[in-house]
Design a protein around this motif. Structure first.
Motif, PDB file in Angstrom:
ATOM      1  N   ALA A 135     117.959   4.086 100.063  1.00  0.00           N
ATOM      2  CA  ALA A 135     118.386   4.549  98.737  1.00  0.00           C
ATOM      3  C   ALA A 135     117.812   5.917  98.407  1.00  0.00           C
ATOM      4  O   ALA A 135     118.429   6.693  97.662  1.00  0.00           O
ATOM      5  CB  ALA A 135     117.976   3.533  97.675  1.00  0.00           C
ATOM      6  N   THR A 136     116.643   6.245  98.958  1.00  0.00           N
ATOM      7  CA  THR A 136     116.044   7.557  98.722  1.00  0.00           C
ATOM      8  C   THR A 136     116.965   8.679  99.171  1.00  0.00           C
ATOM      9  O   THR A 136     117.042   9.734  98.543  1.00  0.00           O
ATOM     10  CB  THR A 136     114.696   7.658  99.462  1.00  0.00           C
ATOM     11  N   ARG A 137     117.706   8.464 100.266  1.00  0.00           N
ATOM     12  CA  ARG A 137     118.516   9.515 100.864  1.00  0.00           C
ATOM     13  C   ARG A 137     119.749   9.871 100.051  1.00  0.00           C
ATOM     14  O   ARG A 137     120.399  10.881 100.315  1.00  0.00           O
ATOM     15  CB  ARG A 137     118.960   9.107 102.267  1.00  0.00           C
ATOM     16  N   ILE A 138     120.087   9.022  99.086  1.00  0.00           N
ATOM     17  CA  ILE A 138     121.295   9.286  98.309  1.00  0.00           C
ATOM     18  C   ILE A 138     121.003   9.474  96.816  1.00  0.00           C
ATOM     19  O   ILE A 138     121.794  10.069  96.099  1.00  0.00           O
ATOM     20  CB  ILE A 138     122.325   8.162  98.537  1.00  0.00           C
ATOM     21  N   THR A 139     119.815   9.001  96.372  1.00  0.00           N
ATOM     22  CA  THR A 139     119.404   9.239  94.989  1.00  0.00           C
ATOM     23  C   THR A 139     118.422  10.407  94.889  1.00  0.00           C
ATOM     24  O   THR A 139     118.328  11.043  93.837  1.00  0.00           O
ATOM     25  CB  THR A 139     118.708   8.001  94.392  1.00  0.00           C
TER      26      THR A 139
ATOM     27  N   THR B 282     128.678  22.369 110.120  1.00  0.00           N
ATOM     28  CA  THR B 282     128.221  21.050 109.677  1.00  0.00           C
ATOM     29  C   THR B 282     126.702  20.998 109.661  1.00  0.00           C
ATOM     30  O   THR B 282     126.048  21.224 110.688  1.00  0.00           O
ATOM     31  CB  THR B 282     128.758  19.936 110.585  1.00  0.00           C
ATOM     32  N   LEU B 283     126.142  20.709 108.496  1.00  0.00           N
ATOM     33  CA  LEU B 283     124.708  20.470 108.356  1.00  0.00           C
ATOM     34  C   LEU B 283     124.443  19.026 108.769  1.00  0.00           C
ATOM     35  O   LEU B 283     124.983  18.093 108.167  1.00  0.00           O
ATOM     36  CB  LEU B 283     124.287  20.683 106.902  1.00  0.00           C
ATOM     37  N   VAL B 284     123.640  18.858 109.815  1.00  0.00           N
ATOM     38  CA  VAL B 284     123.287  17.517 110.280  1.00  0.00           C
ATOM     39  C   VAL B 284     121.809  17.286 110.003  1.00  0.00           C
ATOM     40  O   VAL B 284     120.958  18.100 110.404  1.00  0.00           O
ATOM     41  CB  VAL B 284     123.567  17.334 111.785  1.00  0.00           C
ATOM     42  N   ILE B 285     121.503  16.203 109.310  1.00  0.00           N
ATOM     43  CA  ILE B 285     120.111  15.838 109.048  1.00  0.00           C
ATOM     44  C   ILE B 285     119.830  14.486 109.693  1.00  0.00           C
ATOM     45  O   ILE B 285     120.554  13.520 109.466  1.00  0.00           O
ATOM     46  CB  ILE B 285     119.806  15.763 107.544  1.00  0.00           C
ATOM     47  N   TYR B 286     118.780  14.460 110.497  1.00  0.00           N
ATOM     48  CA  TYR B 286     118.395  13.234 111.207  1.00  0.00           C
ATOM     49  C   TYR B 286     117.087  12.695 110.627  1.00  0.00           C
ATOM     50  O   TYR B 286     116.139  13.443 110.369  1.00  0.00           O
ATOM     51  CB  TYR B 286     118.192  13.516 112.704  1.00  0.00           C
TER      52      TYR B 286
ATOM     53  N   LEU C 180     126.446  15.708 107.584  1.00  0.00           N
ATOM     54  CA  LEU C 180     126.345  14.461 108.344  1.00  0.00           C
ATOM     55  C   LEU C 180     124.907  13.982 108.305  1.00  0.00           C
ATOM     56  O   LEU C 180     123.994  14.708 108.689  1.00  0.00           O
ATOM     57  CB  LEU C 180     126.786  14.690 109.798  1.00  0.00           C
ATOM     58  N   TYR C 181     124.707  12.765 107.803  1.00  0.00           N
ATOM     59  CA  TYR C 181     123.423  12.088 107.911  1.00  0.00           C
ATOM     60  C   TYR C 181     123.461  11.204 109.152  1.00  0.00           C
ATOM     61  O   TYR C 181     124.391  10.398 109.312  1.00  0.00           O
ATOM     62  CB  TYR C 181     123.191  11.159 106.721  1.00  0.00           C
ATOM     63  N   ILE C 182     122.459  11.308 110.008  1.00  0.00           N
ATOM     64  CA  ILE C 182     122.259  10.346 111.089  1.00  0.00           C
ATOM     65  C   ILE C 182     120.949   9.632 110.803  1.00  0.00           C
ATOM     66  O   ILE C 182     119.879  10.259 110.763  1.00  0.00           O
ATOM     67  CB  ILE C 182     122.215  11.016 112.470  1.00  0.00           C
TER      68      ILE C 182
ATOM     69  N   GLU D 218     143.817  16.896 105.470  1.00  0.00           N
ATOM     70  CA  GLU D 218     143.774  17.250 104.054  1.00  0.00           C
ATOM     71  C   GLU D 218     143.020  18.553 103.791  1.00  0.00           C
ATOM     72  O   GLU D 218     142.947  19.007 102.651  1.00  0.00           O
ATOM     73  CB  GLU D 218     143.126  16.107 103.266  1.00  0.00           C
ATOM     74  N   LYS D 219     142.468  19.132 104.844  1.00  0.00           N
ATOM     75  CA  LYS D 219     141.732  20.396 104.752  1.00  0.00           C
ATOM     76  C   LYS D 219     140.630  20.315 103.695  1.00  0.00           C
ATOM     77  O   LYS D 219     140.473  21.194 102.843  1.00  0.00           O
ATOM     78  CB  LYS D 219     142.689  21.551 104.441  1.00  0.00           C
ATOM     79  N   LYS D 220     139.860  19.241 103.788  1.00  0.00           N
ATOM     80  CA  LYS D 220     138.759  19.027 102.864  1.00  0.00           C
ATOM     81  C   LYS D 220     137.450  18.899 103.634  1.00  0.00           C
ATOM     82  O   LYS D 220     137.421  18.362 104.739  1.00  0.00           O
ATOM     83  CB  LYS D 220     138.989  17.755 102.030  1.00  0.00           C
ATOM     84  N   PRO D 221     136.350  19.372 103.045  1.00  0.00           N
ATOM     85  CA  PRO D 221     135.045  19.181 103.677  1.00  0.00           C
ATOM     86  C   PRO D 221     134.643  17.709 103.618  1.00  0.00           C
ATOM     87  O   PRO D 221     135.216  16.925 102.846  1.00  0.00           O
ATOM     88  CB  PRO D 221     134.107  20.048 102.833  1.00  0.00           C
ATOM     89  N   PHE D 222     133.652  17.352 104.411  1.00  0.00           N
ATOM     90  CA  PHE D 222     133.283  15.933 104.480  1.00  0.00           C
ATOM     91  C   PHE D 222     131.775  15.727 104.400  1.00  0.00           C
ATOM     92  O   PHE D 222     130.975  16.610 104.728  1.00  0.00           O
ATOM     93  CB  PHE D 222     133.826  15.292 105.757  1.00  0.00           C
ATOM     94  N   PHE D 223     131.431  14.534 103.931  1.00  0.00           N
ATOM     95  CA  PHE D 223     130.067  14.011 103.976  1.00  0.00           C
ATOM     96  C   PHE D 223     130.136  12.657 104.656  1.00  0.00           C
ATOM     97  O   PHE D 223     130.906  11.787 104.237  1.00  0.00           O
ATOM     98  CB  PHE D 223     129.486  13.873 102.569  1.00  0.00           C
ATOM     99  N   ILE D 224     129.354  12.482 105.714  1.00  0.00           N
ATOM    100  CA  ILE D 224     129.336  11.218 106.445  1.00  0.00           C
ATOM    101  C   ILE D 224     127.946  10.605 106.367  1.00  0.00           C
ATOM    102  O   ILE D 224     126.955  11.230 106.755  1.00  0.00           O
ATOM    103  CB  ILE D 224     129.733  11.406 107.923  1.00  0.00           C
TER     104      ILE D 224
END
Length: 447
Positions: free
Chosen positions: A82-86, A265-269, A32-34, A199-205
Motif C-alpha cells: 500500500a505504501t507504493r500507491i499511497t 518508460t520509468l521502471v522502478i524495482y 512500470l513498477y516491478i 489508443e496512443k495513451k501513456p501507461f502505468f503498470i
C-alpha cells in the motif's frame, strides 16, 4: 449545401476530439513498477550472492540507479504494498496488517458478513487516500494491475484494466486471478500494451508477481541448477524461485525493448518484504518477513529511465519505498504533494531534476512501523503495533511495543543486528528515540 459542409466539418472535429489523445499524451512518461514478493535483499547475483543467478536483473541493475540501502517501512506484504500507491506510512493511512483479527465464533471467514465488514473497512481506509493510480488515470494514463493486490477490485481504485477481481466471496483475498502473471506468462501485459499503443495513451503498470513467494514450485530445469549447491531442498527451491522470477523480469523488459518503449518508460524495482529461507522447512526464518530487522525490511531499490537517470550503484544513501510515489509524480510532470513524507529520488540521480537544496539531498533518517499480521481494530493505529524503527547513518534503533526492550545495532560493528548494543550506546539510543518519537509516537506507547 454550405450548411451541410459546415455540419460535416463539425462532426469530423467532434469525432477527432473524442478519439485523439491530448497533445503530447503519447510522449508522456510511461511507468512500470516491478515488485518482487518475499525476497531477501542480498539474493541476487549483482548483490554478490554466491549461488543465485539473476542475469536479467543484473543487466537491469547495470542500466539503473541502484540504491543498495533501500528499505520498506513495513515487512508484511499488504501494508508494504500500500505504501507504493499511497506514498504514506501504515499509521498515516490505515491498512496496518494483512487481515482483521479473527472474530469470536466466526474466525476469519471471508464470506461471513461480520468479518467481511471488517475487511472492507481496511479497503475503505485505503481508498480514502490519494492513490497514484487515480492520479495517473485522471491525467490520461491507461493503468494496469497485475499480481499481488489486497484492496478489493482494482478498478475501484483507478485502474482502467486489472487481472484481479477482488471479490472476497470468490477467493479474492490478495490477488486471485492476478497471481497467475509471470507464473503463467505475461500475455495480459502484452494485450494491455497493445491497447496503449492503439489508443496512443501513456501507461502505468503495477506488476507484483507472486514470485519468489511460496509455493516454491520452480521448474525442474531451474531446481536442478541448485540441488547440488546446498544440503537443503527447501533452500534450493527458494533459490530456484528467485532464478525463475529473474527470467520473468527478463521476459517483461524484453517486451518493452521489442516495442520500442524502454527509452520512455520509468521502471522502478523494489521488493515487498524480505525472506530468509529455513533449511529444515518451507517456512521463513526469524529476523526476516514480519520482523524489524534488515532481513525483513531491506531491499535494493532500482530506477531505470534511459537518458534521464544516470546509472550507477550507491551503497550509502538511505532510500525507502515511501519515495516511489513522489518520484513518479515528478517524472510524470505532477506537482509535489506536500502531504507525502517521501522524497523525489530523481533529485539524486537525474540531472534534469537535481535541486541542491532539495529534500532528497537533506534527508538523513528513515523510519517505519511494523504491525501484527492480524489487526485487533482496523481503525485504531495504536492497536496491533509491533515495532517502530529508525535508521540514521550506520545506526538503527528498534522500539517494540510496551512489552519489549529497545534494540540498537551499528552497521559497522554489528551489520546484521544480531547483538543488542543499546546498553553500551546510551547517548545514541536516547537521540534516536527522541527523533523516532518526534516522527510518530502512538498513544499507547510508554515514555
Amino acid at each position: 449545401m454550405h450548411g451541410m459542409r459546415m455540419l460535416a466539418l463539425l462532426t469530423v472535429s467532434l469525432f477527432a476530439s473524442l478519439t485523439t489523445p491530448a497533445p503530447g499524451a503519447q510522449d508522456a512518461t510511461n511507468v512500470l513498477y516491478i515488485i518482487s514478493d518475499d525476497h531477501h535483499w542480498a539474493d541476487y547475483s549483482f548483490m554478490k550472492h554466491p549461488h543465485i543467478q539473476t542475469p536479467h536483473l543484473d543487466k537491469f541493475a547495470s542500466q539503473s540507479a541502484v540504491f543498495t540501502r533501500g528499505y520498506v517501512p513495513n515487512s508484511l506484504c499488504r501494508p508494504s504494498l500500500a505504501t507504493r500507491i499511497t506514498g504514506k506510512y501504515p499509521h498515516q493511512r490505515g491498512g496496518l496488517g494483512n487481515d482483521p483479527a479473527p472474530v469470536p465464533g466466526v474466525g476469519k471467514n471471508m464470506r461471513n458478513p461480520q468479518y467481511a465488514a471488517l475487511r472492507n473497512g481496511i479497503i475503505k481506509n485505503f481508498a480514502s487516500n490519494t492513490l497514484l493510480s487515480n492520479v495517473l488515470k485522471d491525467k490520461g494514463y491507461l493503468t494496469l494491475q497485475t499480481g499481488k493486490w489486497w484492496e478489493g477490485d482494482p478498478k475501484d481504485h483507478g485502474f482502467t484494466d486489472a487481472m484481479t477481481h477482488g471479490d472476497i466471496t470468490r477467493g479474492g483475498r490478495h490477488g486471485d486471478e492476478g497471481l497467475k502473471i509471470s507464473r503463467q506468462g505475461i500475455d495480459p501485459i502484452k494485450e494491455f500494451l497493445d491497447k496503449s499503443a492503439k489508443e496512443k495513451k501513456p501507461f502505468f503498470i503495477w506488476h507484483a508477481p507472486f514470485l519468489p513467494h511460496t509455493p516454491h514450485n520452480p521448474p525442474d530445469r531451474l531446481l536442478n541448477k541448485y540441488k547440488d549447491k546446498t544440503d537443503s531442498i527447501h533452500v534450493a527451491k527458494y533459490w530456484a524461485m528467485v532464478d525463475w522470477f529473474d527470467e520473468t523480469c527478463g521476459e517483461l523488459l524484453a517486451e518493452l525493448d521489442k516495442r520500442g518503449l524502454s527509452e520512455n518508460t520509468l521502471v522502478i524495482y523494489v521488493t515487498d518484504n524480505g525472506w530468509i529461507q529455513q533449511e529444515n522447512s518451507g517456512a521463513y526464518a526469524p529476523r526476516s518477513k514480519r520482523s524489524p530487522y534488515d532481513g525483513g525490511l531491506r531491499t535494493p531499490i532500482m530506477i531505470r529511465w534511459p537518458g534521464k537517470v544516470t546509472p550507477g550503484r550507491d551503497d550509502k544513501t538511505l532510500v525507502s519505498s515511501i519515495d516511489m510515489v513522489p518520484t513518479v509524480r515528478a517524472a510524470c510532470g505532477l506537482a509535489p504533494d506536500d502531504k507525502l513524507p517521501g522524497v523525489n529520488l530523481l533529485e539524486l540521480v537525474a540531472p534534469d531534476f537535481k535541486k541542491p537544496d532539495g529534500r532528497a539531498a537533506k534527508r538523513t533518517t528513515l523510519y517505519g512501523d511494523v504491525y501484527e499480521h492480524d489487526i485487533p481494530d482496523v481503525n485504531d493505529v495504536n492497536q496491533g503495533l509491533a515495532y517502530r524503527w529508525i535508521i540514521e547513518g550506520k545506526h538503527k534503533l528498534i522500539v517494540p511495543d510496551d512489552t519489549g526492550e529497545e534494540e540498537h545495532s551499528d552497521g559497522n560493528t554489528n551489520p546484521h543486528g544480531l547483538t543488542n548494543l543499546a546498553a553500551s550506546k546510551a547517548d545514541i539510543v536516547s537521540d534516536l528515540r527522541k527523533k523516532l518519537d518526534a516522527w510518530w509516537k502512538p498513544v499507547a506507547q510508554k515514555p
